[in-house]
Motif scaffolding. Structure first.
Motif, PDB file in Angstrom:
ATOM      1  N   GLY A  38       0.816  -1.199   0.000  1.00  0.00           N
ATOM      2  CA  GLY A  38       0.000   0.000   0.000  1.00  0.00           C
ATOM      3  C   GLY A  38       0.850   1.249   0.000  1.00  0.00           C
ATOM      4  N   GLU A  39       0.301   2.315  -0.563  1.00  0.00           N
ATOM      5  CA  GLU A  39       0.982   3.593  -0.564  1.00  0.00           C
ATOM      6  C   GLU A  39      -0.046   4.717  -0.583  1.00  0.00           C
ATOM      7  OE1 GLU A  39       3.292   4.275  -4.191  1.00  0.00           O
ATOM      8  OE2 GLU A  39       2.101   2.732  -5.151  1.00  0.00           O
ATOM      9  N   SER A  40       0.379   5.859  -0.048  1.00  0.00           N
ATOM     10  CA  SER A  40      -0.476   7.031   0.013  1.00  0.00           C
ATOM     11  C   SER A  40       0.182   8.144  -0.787  1.00  0.00           C
ATOM     12  CB  SER A  40      -0.661   7.447   1.476  1.00  0.00           C
ATOM     13  OG  SER A  40      -1.484   8.573   1.563  1.00  0.00           O
ATOM     14  N   MET A  41      -0.614   8.857  -1.580  1.00  0.00           N
ATOM     15  CA  MET A  41      -0.079   9.898  -2.447  1.00  0.00           C
ATOM     16  C   MET A  41      -0.946  11.154  -2.395  1.00  0.00           C
ATOM     17  SD  MET A  41       0.668   7.328  -5.598  1.00  0.00           S
ATOM     18  CE  MET A  41      -0.696   6.276  -5.139  1.00  0.00           C
ATOM     19  N   LYS A  42      -0.339  12.272  -2.805  1.00  0.00           N
ATOM     20  CA  LYS A  42      -1.049  13.542  -2.880  1.00  0.00           C
ATOM     21  C   LYS A  42      -1.071  13.977  -4.336  1.00  0.00           C
ATOM     22  CE  LYS A  42       1.036  17.035  -0.948  1.00  0.00           C
ATOM     23  NZ  LYS A  42       1.476  18.116  -0.034  1.00  0.00           N
ATOM     24  N   ASP A  43      -2.206  14.469  -4.802  1.00  0.00           N
ATOM     25  CA  ASP A  43      -2.350  14.983  -6.162  1.00  0.00           C
ATOM     26  C   ASP A  43      -1.478  16.230  -6.294  1.00  0.00           C
ATOM     27  OD1 ASP A  43      -3.238  16.317  -8.504  1.00  0.00           O
ATOM     28  OD2 ASP A  43      -5.273  15.537  -8.279  1.00  0.00           O
ATOM     29  N   SER A  44      -0.553  16.243  -7.245  1.00  0.00           N
ATOM     30  CA  SER A  44       0.355  17.384  -7.395  1.00  0.00           C
ATOM     31  C   SER A  44      -0.347  18.638  -7.895  1.00  0.00           C
ATOM     32  CB  SER A  44       1.519  17.027  -8.331  1.00  0.00           C
ATOM     33  OG  SER A  44       1.040  16.693  -9.606  1.00  0.00           O
ATOM     34  N   ASN A  45      -1.559  18.495  -8.434  1.00  0.00           N
ATOM     35  CA  ASN A  45      -2.328  19.648  -8.912  1.00  0.00           C
ATOM     36  C   ASN A  45      -3.411  20.089  -7.943  1.00  0.00           C
ATOM     37  OD1 ASN A  45      -0.969  19.887 -11.456  1.00  0.00           O
ATOM     38  ND2 ASN A  45      -2.082  18.073 -12.118  1.00  0.00           N
ATOM     39  N   ASN A  46      -3.641  19.312  -6.886  1.00  0.00           N
ATOM     40  CA  ASN A  46      -4.696  19.641  -5.923  1.00  0.00           C
ATOM     41  C   ASN A  46      -4.263  19.104  -4.559  1.00  0.00           C
ATOM     42  OD1 ASN A  46      -6.971  19.787  -4.297  1.00  0.00           O
ATOM     43  ND2 ASN A  46      -8.354  18.871  -5.794  1.00  0.00           N
ATOM     44  N   SER A  47      -3.761  19.977  -3.708  1.00  0.00           N
ATOM     45  CA  SER A  47      -3.194  19.546  -2.421  1.00  0.00           C
ATOM     46  C   SER A  47      -4.234  18.960  -1.471  1.00  0.00           C
ATOM     47  CB  SER A  47      -2.471  20.713  -1.742  1.00  0.00           C
ATOM     48  OG  SER A  47      -3.391  21.736  -1.420  1.00  0.00           O
ATOM     49  N   HIS A  48      -5.500  19.136  -1.764  1.00  0.00           N
ATOM     50  CA  HIS A  48      -6.552  18.579  -0.913  1.00  0.00           C
ATOM     51  C   HIS A  48      -6.960  17.161  -1.332  1.00  0.00           C
ATOM     52  CE1 HIS A  48      -6.957  22.367   1.081  1.00  0.00           C
ATOM     53  NE2 HIS A  48      -7.175  22.974  -0.066  1.00  0.00           N
ATOM     54  N   ARG A  49      -6.526  16.736  -2.500  1.00  0.00           N
ATOM     55  CA  ARG A  49      -6.907  15.422  -3.017  1.00  0.00           C
ATOM     56  C   ARG A  49      -5.824  14.410  -2.664  1.00  0.00           C
ATOM     57  NH1 ARG A  49      -6.867  12.929  -8.636  1.00  0.00           N
ATOM     58  NH2 ARG A  49      -8.489  11.359  -8.491  1.00  0.00           N
ATOM     59  N   ARG A  50      -6.218  13.361  -1.959  1.00  0.00           N
ATOM     60  CA  ARG A  50      -5.295  12.308  -1.546  1.00  0.00           C
ATOM     61  C   ARG A  50      -5.757  10.975  -2.116  1.00  0.00           C
ATOM     62  NH1 ARG A  50      -2.287  14.814   2.535  1.00  0.00           N
ATOM     63  NH2 ARG A  50      -2.464  16.990   1.928  1.00  0.00           N
ATOM     64  N   LEU A  51      -4.777  10.136  -2.436  1.00  0.00           N
ATOM     65  CA  LEU A  51      -5.062   8.825  -3.005  1.00  0.00           C
ATOM     66  C   LEU A  51      -4.301   7.768  -2.222  1.00  0.00           C
ATOM     67  CD1 LEU A  51      -4.293  10.480  -6.247  1.00  0.00           C
ATOM     68  CD2 LEU A  51      -6.426   9.231  -6.094  1.00  0.00           C
ATOM     69  N   THR A  52      -4.964   6.672  -1.967  1.00  0.00           N
ATOM     70  CA  THR A  52      -4.315   5.518  -1.364  1.00  0.00           C
ATOM     71  C   THR A  52      -4.517   4.351  -2.315  1.00  0.00           C
ATOM     72  OG1 THR A  52      -4.801   6.324   0.865  1.00  0.00           O
ATOM     73  CG2 THR A  52      -4.258   3.993   0.640  1.00  0.00           C
ATOM     74  N   LEU A  53      -3.414   3.710  -2.662  1.00  0.00           N
ATOM     75  CA  LEU A  53      -3.466   2.561  -3.555  1.00  0.00           C
ATOM     76  C   LEU A  53      -2.932   1.358  -2.786  1.00  0.00           C
ATOM     77  CD1 LEU A  53      -4.049   1.509  -6.421  1.00  0.00           C
ATOM     78  CD2 LEU A  53      -1.664   2.028  -6.976  1.00  0.00           C
ATOM     79  N   SER A  54      -3.761   0.336  -2.681  1.00  0.00           N
ATOM     80  CA  SER A  54      -3.332  -0.868  -1.976  1.00  0.00           C
ATOM     81  C   SER A  54      -3.521  -2.088  -2.866  1.00  0.00           C
ATOM     82  CB  SER A  54      -4.092  -1.034  -0.657  1.00  0.00           C
ATOM     83  OG  SER A  54      -5.488  -1.076  -0.872  1.00  0.00           O
ATOM     84  N   LYS A  55      -2.745  -3.114  -2.562  1.00  0.00           N
ATOM     85  CA  LYS A  55      -2.801  -4.371  -3.316  1.00  0.00           C
ATOM     86  C   LYS A  55      -3.248  -5.456  -2.347  1.00  0.00           C
ATOM     87  CE  LYS A  55       0.795  -5.299  -5.879  1.00  0.00           C
ATOM     88  NZ  LYS A  55       2.088  -5.848  -6.379  1.00  0.00           N
ATOM     89  N   TRP A  56      -4.251  -6.235  -2.766  1.00  0.00           N
ATOM     90  CA  TRP A  56      -4.830  -7.298  -1.946  1.00  0.00           C
ATOM     91  C   TRP A  56      -4.823  -8.605  -2.718  1.00  0.00           C
ATOM     92  CZ3 TRP A  56      -6.393  -6.366   3.047  1.00  0.00           C
ATOM     93  CH2 TRP A  56      -6.396  -5.020   3.426  1.00  0.00           C
ATOM     94  N   ARG A  57      -4.738  -9.692  -1.995  1.00  0.00           N
ATOM     95  CA  ARG A  57      -4.741 -11.026  -2.602  1.00  0.00           C
ATOM     96  C   ARG A  57      -6.065 -11.304  -3.301  1.00  0.00           C
ATOM     97  NH1 ARG A  57      -3.433 -14.924   1.841  1.00  0.00           N
ATOM     98  NH2 ARG A  57      -5.484 -14.246   2.482  1.00  0.00           N
ATOM     99  N   SER A  58      -7.186 -10.817  -2.712  1.00  0.00           N
ATOM    100  CA  SER A  58      -8.507 -11.088  -3.297  1.00  0.00           C
ATOM    101  C   SER A  58      -9.509 -10.016  -2.883  1.00  0.00           C
ATOM    102  CB  SER A  58      -9.019 -12.455  -2.823  1.00  0.00           C
ATOM    103  OG  SER A  58      -9.337 -12.395  -1.438  1.00  0.00           O
ATOM    104  N   ILE A  59     -10.617  -9.981  -3.596  1.00  0.00           N
ATOM    105  CA  ILE A  59     -11.703  -9.066  -3.233  1.00  0.00           C
ATOM    106  C   ILE A  59     -12.230  -9.419  -1.845  1.00  0.00           C
ATOM    107  CG2 ILE A  59     -14.081  -8.419  -3.774  1.00  0.00           C
ATOM    108  CD1 ILE A  59     -13.319  -8.540  -6.739  1.00  0.00           C
ATOM    109  N   GLN A  60     -12.284 -10.686  -1.516  1.00  0.00           N
ATOM    110  CA  GLN A  60     -12.764 -11.109  -0.196  1.00  0.00           C
ATOM    111  C   GLN A  60     -11.856 -10.577   0.915  1.00  0.00           C
ATOM    112  OE1 GLN A  60     -15.762 -12.711   0.493  1.00  0.00           O
ATOM    113  NE2 GLN A  60     -15.193 -11.921   2.501  1.00  0.00           N
TER     114      GLN A  60
END
Length: 94
Positions: A38-60
């Motif tokens: 997992g990682e957390s990022m900030k939109d370089s064009n909008n300092s209020h917009r944050r994104l978290t991208l995570s990887k999971w083994r399954s939807i369950q």
């Protein structure tokens, strides 16, 4: 394997508090069954917009974490910092 993209918009002046909450969330998610990365990022064009991208083994596995007491408790702290509800997108390879 799936990836989960969480998009959040933070209210003014809450950046530091939000970042602490997200770090706590990722630290707890690491111990969740099926969590791969997992990682957390900030939109370089909008300092209020944050994104978290995570990887999971399954939807369950993701669903179990999403509905867990741990995530619910964290979201009680995070939700008041948001200017709108979080948007979650589940991604899988085509």
């Amino acid at each position: 394997m799936i990836r989960v993209l969480i998009e959040r918009n933070i209210m003014d002046g809450l950046d530091d508090i939000y970042e602490d909450a997200v770090r706590s969330t990722l630290q707890q998610a690491i111990s969740a069954p099926g969590f791969l990365a997992g990682e957390s990022m900030k939109d370089s064009n909008n300092s209020h917009r944050r994104l978290t991208l995570s990887k999971w083994r399954s939807i369950q596995d993701w669903s179990n974490w999403y509905h867990s007491q741990q995530r619910t408790e964290i979201m009680y702290k995070v939700e008041p910092m948001l200017s709108e509800p979080e948007k979650i997108t589940i991604l899988e390879h085509a």
